[in-house]
Design a protein around this motif. Structure first.
Motif, short mmCIF file in Angstrom:
data_model
loop_
_atom_site.label_atom_id
_atom_site.label_comp_id
_atom_site.label_asym_id
_atom_site.label_seq_id
_atom_site.Cartn_x
_atom_site.Cartn_y
_atom_site.Cartn_z
N UNK A 144 -2.80 1.67 5.39
CA UNK A 144 -3.53 2.15 6.58
C UNK A 144 -3.13 1.28 7.76
N UNK A 145 -2.09 1.72 8.45
CA UNK A 145 -1.47 0.94 9.51
C UNK A 145 -2.39 0.71 10.72
N UNK A 146 -3.45 1.46 10.82
CA UNK A 146 -4.39 1.24 11.93
C UNK A 146 -4.99 -0.16 11.89
N UNK A 147 -4.97 -0.80 10.71
CA UNK A 147 -5.54 -2.14 10.56
C UNK A 147 -4.62 -3.22 11.11
N UNK A 148 -3.38 -2.85 11.45
CA UNK A 148 -2.44 -3.82 12.00
C UNK A 148 -2.37 -3.77 13.51
N UNK A 149 -2.99 -2.77 14.12
CA UNK A 149 -2.90 -2.59 15.56
C UNK A 149 -4.27 -2.72 16.21
N UNK A 202 -10.91 4.53 0.83
CA UNK A 202 -9.68 5.29 0.61
C UNK A 202 -8.66 4.47 -0.18
N UNK A 203 -8.60 3.17 0.09
CA UNK A 203 -7.74 2.29 -0.70
C UNK A 203 -8.11 2.35 -2.17
N UNK A 204 -9.41 2.28 -2.47
CA UNK A 204 -9.85 2.35 -3.87
C UNK A 204 -9.49 3.67 -4.52
N UNK A 205 -9.64 4.77 -3.77
CA UNK A 205 -9.31 6.08 -4.32
C UNK A 205 -7.82 6.14 -4.67
N UNK A 206 -6.99 5.59 -3.80
CA UNK A 206 -5.55 5.59 -4.05
C UNK A 206 -5.20 4.69 -5.24
N UNK A 231 -6.78 -4.52 -8.23
CA UNK A 231 -6.75 -4.53 -6.78
C UNK A 231 -7.75 -3.58 -6.16
N UNK A 232 -8.74 -3.14 -6.91
CA UNK A 232 -9.79 -2.24 -6.42
C UNK A 232 -10.94 -3.07 -5.89
N UNK A 233 -11.40 -2.76 -4.69
CA UNK A 233 -12.50 -3.51 -4.08
C UNK A 233 -13.80 -3.24 -4.82
N UNK A 234 -14.49 -4.34 -5.16
CA UNK A 234 -15.82 -4.23 -5.76
C UNK A 234 -16.92 -4.70 -4.80
N UNK A 235 -16.52 -5.37 -3.73
CA UNK A 235 -17.48 -5.83 -2.73
C UNK A 235 -16.73 -6.09 -1.43
N UNK A 236 -17.32 -5.69 -0.30
CA UNK A 236 -16.72 -5.95 1.01
C UNK A 236 -17.80 -6.41 1.98
N UNK A 291 -3.82 -7.12 -2.82
CA UNK A 291 -4.67 -5.94 -2.56
C UNK A 291 -4.87 -5.75 -1.07
N UNK A 292 -5.12 -6.83 -0.34
CA UNK A 292 -5.27 -6.72 1.12
C UNK A 292 -3.96 -6.35 1.79
N UNK A 293 -2.84 -6.83 1.24
CA UNK A 293 -1.54 -6.45 1.80
C UNK A 293 -1.31 -4.95 1.64
N UNK A 294 -1.69 -4.38 0.50
CA UNK A 294 -1.56 -2.93 0.31
C UNK A 294 -2.53 -2.17 1.21
N UNK A 295 -3.73 -2.72 1.39
CA UNK A 295 -4.71 -2.08 2.27
C UNK A 295 -4.16 -1.95 3.68
N UNK A 296 -3.61 -3.05 4.22
CA UNK A 296 -3.08 -3.02 5.58
C UNK A 296 -1.78 -2.25 5.67
N UNK A 297 -0.99 -2.24 4.60
CA UNK A 297 0.26 -1.49 4.63
C UNK A 297 0.04 0.00 4.54
#
Length: 494
Positions: free
Chosen positions: A413-418, A437-441, A325-330, A405-411
């Motif tokens: 970092x809640x700023x992505x839901x608002x 930061x998601x990748x670091x976590x 679930x680690x981003x390799x490209x965005x 992975x995207x569900x964990x990203x948005x969960x």
């Protein structure tokens, strides 16, 4: 006497012929009058022609004279306007210089006054300290009158070594050790030095402001109260730290894998699904935004509007993840009205594939992507064979990795839901920082609380042209055949 009719006829004919002969004979008086008339007409025509030439010559001279006068007046007017413009330019330059001098003088006075005030305060503090040497307070606090007094009790408590690590993780979405590592990595990029008039905000507090804002999505006024800082200061800190994360940490924690890492990713995905040569799971999500001032229609999200019964605007985030679930490209920031296939075509990943760097590998996407030589998608027709059912079941295991992975990203970092207060031009930088930061976590095995889990609501719309490559269609059929006939597919579709 001859009374025969023929005789009468001859008499009549003779008389008529005589009359005709008389009429046809020229008369000398009439010829002279005719010549005189022709001469008069010729003279009149000549006179008319001369008069017309005279009128044309006079009109031409008048036009030339008018044009000359117009040019003179235009030149005079332009000269006048040029002189006026030069005059006003000199006046504006003079006013600008005067204003600059006034500001410099005012700043000098303010600095001098502040310096005098600080010196007086320091003298008073020293006097009070000396007076209170025996019974008074010896720990005089150095206050500056121009700084608003705000409470930092909450942050001081969180920053204390005695603060529980679980509570710290709940506030900042990571353990204290991971937080300390980020602060150390960003120290050189965001650290500030103390000045005569102000003490610099510590690096730990700067990072904490940014992480707490991203984690909660709370308004800046709430962040200001939590950390004892001004609202504008908090907004500035969030942008500065996000910029540093994207500049310093993204090249280290979010990049396309090297060959050795790609080999490991292929093996892990094949163990999950039985599908060989898969290097990533791709998904595109939408981030809600406030209606922009320009290109409003481009950011209008029709399906979110219909679902929520409220006008919605968004931007897109396309990401490719590895099995962990680690981003390799965005690819971040394209308008919300753009379908997934167009976002893909705009991405650097698509350009990399066009350059031949994705040859022989698959990136798995959902039904909203087209089937390409390097993009593998499920079958979408209405009636499936057993082989196609089996393939869709196994490829769904890979799709689930990207979606989770995207569900964990948005969960996380809640700023992505608002709908955020960040300006549209700064939002890609903030979203990129969230992905890093998601990748670091994820790499640090930072488990996410179940209460933070969220459900994605992204519509997968079938592309206009779903099949763009005959060779990829044959390759997909071969993979589906191998999955079923080599015992690699499940039986849940039966």
């Amino acid at each position: 006497m001859n009374d025969s009719p023929n005789g009468n006829v001859r008499k009549m004919n003779g008389r008529d012929e005589a009359d005709e002969d008389d009429d046809s004979m020229p008369k000398n008086g009439g010829g002279k009058d005719f010549k005189g008339l022709v001469t008069s007409l010729l003279l009149l025509d000549e006179q008319e022609r001369c008069d017309q030439e005279e009128r044309d010559r006079a009109s031409m001279e008048a036009n030339i004279s008018m044009e000359v006068n117009h040019r003179k007046k235009t030149k005079a007017m332009l000269d006048f306007y040029s002189e006026v413009q030069d005059y006003y330019s000199e006046v504006e330059q003079s006013d600008r210089i005067n204003r600059k001098k006034s500001r410099l003088a005012a700043n000098s006075v303010a600095v001098a006054a502040a310096s005098d005030g600080l010196e007086k305060i320091e003298i008073e503090i020293e006097k009070s300290t000396k007076r209170g040497g025996d019974g008074g307070s010896s720990g005089g606090h150095h206050r500056r009158l121009w700084v608003k007094d705000r409470s930092k009790a909450w942050w001081d408590e969180c920053n204390s070594p005695d603060y529980p690590d679980e509570e710290f993780k709940k506030q900042f979405r990571m353990r204290r050790a991971t937080f300390d590592m980020i602060c150390e990595e960003l120290n050189s990029a965001i650290a500030k030095e103390d000045t005569t008039l102000r003490t610099a905000i510590p690096v730990r507090q700067r990072v904490a402001v940014c992480l707490w804002r991203l984690a909660t999505g709370d308004p800046l006024r709430v962040v200001s109260k939590k950390f004892g800082l001004g609202i504008s200061t908090c907004h500035k800190l969030v942008l500065e730290v996000c910029t540093a994360i994207r500049t310093v940490l993204m090249p280290k924690y979010l990049q396309w894998p090297e060959e050795e890492t790609l080999r490991r990713i292929k093996e892990e995905y094949e163990s999950i699904s039985g599908i060989p040569n898969v290097v990533g799971s791709m998904y595109t999500t939408h981030i809600p935004i406030i209606a922009p001032k320009i290109s409003v229609a481009a950011y209008f999200n029709k399906r979110h509007t219909e679902r929520n019964q409220r006008t919605s605007y968004s931007i897109t985030v396309q990401g490719v993840v590895d099995p962990r679930g680690v981003f390799t490209d965005v690819c971040i920031g394209w308008p919300g009205s753009m379908p997934d296939e167009q976002v893909l075509e705009k991405s650097a990943l698509f350009q990399r594939a066009n350059g031949g760097l994705m040859k022989g590998v698959w990136v798995v996407g959902g039904s909203s992507y087209p089937l390409l030589d390097w993009v593998l998608v499920p079958y979408t027709q209405q009636h499936f064979t057993w082989t196609q059912h089996a393939f869709n079941e196994k490829i769904g295991e890979i799709q689930k990795v990207g979606k989770q992975a995207f569900a964990r990203l948005k969960g996380r970092w809640r700023c992505l839901q608002k709908r955020t207060e960040v300006k549209l031009q700064d939002l890609p930088m903030v979203l990129g920082a969230c992905c890093v930061l998601h990748n670091i976590c994820e790499l640090g095995n930072e488990e996410m609380d179940e209460e933070l889990c969220t459900e994605l609501q992204d519509d997968e719309v079938a592309p206009e042209v779903g099949l763009r490559s005959v060779s990829s269609m044959k390759a997909r059929d071969a993979i589906a055949h191998n999955l079923l006939h080599h015992g690699l597919a499940g039986t849940s579709f039966l």
